[in-house]
Design an enzyme around this catalytic site. Structure first.
Site, PDB file in Angstrom:
ATOM      1  N   THR A   1       0.818  -1.210   0.000  1.00 47.60           N
ATOM      2  CA  THR A   1       0.000   0.000   0.000  1.00 47.60           C
ATOM      3  C   THR A   1       0.851   1.259   0.000  1.00 47.60           C
ATOM      4  OG1 THR A   1      -1.563   1.295   1.342  1.00 47.60           O
ATOM      5  CG2 THR A   1      -0.108  -0.183   2.526  1.00 47.60           C
TER       6      THR A   1
ATOM      7  N   TYR B   1      -1.880   0.238  10.003  1.00 48.57           N
ATOM      8  CA  TYR B   1      -2.124  -0.411   8.722  1.00 48.57           C
ATOM      9  C   TYR B   1      -0.884  -0.325   7.834  1.00 48.57           C
ATOM     10  CZ  TYR B   1      -3.733  -0.971   3.915  1.00 48.57           C
ATOM     11  OH  TYR B   1      -3.856  -1.354   2.602  1.00 48.57           O
TER      12      TYR B   1
END
Length: 336
Positions: free
Chosen positions: A125, A149
């Site tokens: 990501t 995250y």
């Protein structure tokens, strides 16, 4: 791409019943690969898995199950999508993310090494960059995640780098920017209830499934004051995985960290205007303060993936992305 006749192994897709994973399964199958899917169906949907794939319900941390799948299905490559993806939830429940995204990935990587898997593609990501100092963002820029995250994904990238240096396996870590849209043929799309991605939220609002859309920040240093993001069509992203897989197979001594985006961005207001235009509606917009840590703009420098692989975007148009998302949302409404 590699000829179907020259493919000596099958591909395991973890999280293949989820949003991006189900599109990757379609892309692999359409290209002639033999595909197995492993998904625990906590957030994925069994119906989202194309029937041409072999489906296994279970968890990537179940090393006995994974070992059996790798052996029985003849797996030579893994595309790893399984994990948790909601940034605010990662802040509220960091241990969940370090379990699902990091510890469980460690188990899967160990299973891959033990099972003789030679190629591994990881769903990473742009959150690994944190708040970049400049845009567009290059892969060699500092990785300073600002939430669990992003950190959970970066830790997995670090594991892959170390494992590839010690074992006969290479990897591609693909750093996604903002994924949106749905399969142009309407076979799958983003189906998770309560999704937080802007285009998904906006098309739900346009079809009356949400009362409004919140806009977090109208005073950024951008042309219209709202945040700018690089939106990539999910089918283009799935196609990128196929090209990266071919690249890993062609040169098994090299691994790659690659941005997946288009190199241009759209603001929140531009996205909402596109949804209004294509849906023939007028979304109620609620202005809210900025969220902590949100950068004004996040846009990929995609020159490395363009130079490393033959991948070229085919659906790099905001209205196309929105149109496919709207079509899928209408399909979901009809299923309800």
């Amino acid at each position: 791409m590699t000829s179907a006749a020259l493919r000596p192994f099958s591909v395991l897709v973890t999280g293949g019943a989820g949003y991006i994973g189900s599109h990757a399964v379609l892309a692999l199958l359409d290209a002639g690969w033999q595909v197995s899917v492993l998904d625990n169906l906590v957030t994925g949907f069994r119906w989202a898995v194309d029937p041409r794939a072999r489906f296994h319900e279970g968890d990537i941390a179940d090393e006995v199950l994974v070992a059996r799948i790798l052996a029985e299905d003849g797996i030579g490559a893994i595309l790893h999508f399984a994990g948790s993806v909601v940034v605010p939830e990662s802040v509220a429940d960091p241990l969940k993310y370090y379990r699902n995204n990091t510890a469980n990935s460690r188990s899967l990587i160990e299973s891959a090494v033990r099972g003789g898997v030679r190629h591994f593609i990881f769903s990473s990501t742009a959150a690994t960059y944190g708040t970049p100092d400049s845009i567009p963002v290059r892969e060699d820029m500092p990785t300073v995640p600002i939430n669990p995250y992003g950190m959970s994904k970066l830790m997995t990238e670090a594991m892959l780098k170390d494992v590839a240096a010690a074992h006969p396996i290479n990897y591609g870590a693909l750093r996604y920017f903002n994924v949106a849209g749905a399969d142009p043929q309407g076979r799958t799309g983003q189906s998770t209830a309560g999704a937080t991605h802007l285009i998904k939220v906006a098309v739900e609002a346009a079809l009356g499934r949400r009362p409004e859309v919140a806009i977090f920040g109208t005073d950024f240093e951008t042309p219209d004051g709202t945040g700018v993001r690089d939106y990539i069509h999910v089918s283009d992203l799935a196609d990128a995985h196929l090209h990266v897989l071919d690249t890993l197979i062609a040169d098994p001594a090299r691994s790659h960290v690659l941005n997946c985006g288009y190199g241009r961005g759209f603001s929140v207001l531009e996205v909402l205007d596109s949804v209004d235009r294509l849906a023939g509606s007028s979304i109620v917009r609620r202005m809210e303060p900025r969220r902590a840590g949100d950068p004004a703009a996040l846009i990929a420098d995609n020159s490395r993936i363009l130079a490393t692989t033959p991948w070229r975007p085919r659906l790099a148009d905001l209205d196309t992305i929105v149109a496919h998302a709207l079509a899928w949302e209408r399909t979901l409404a009809a299923r309800a």
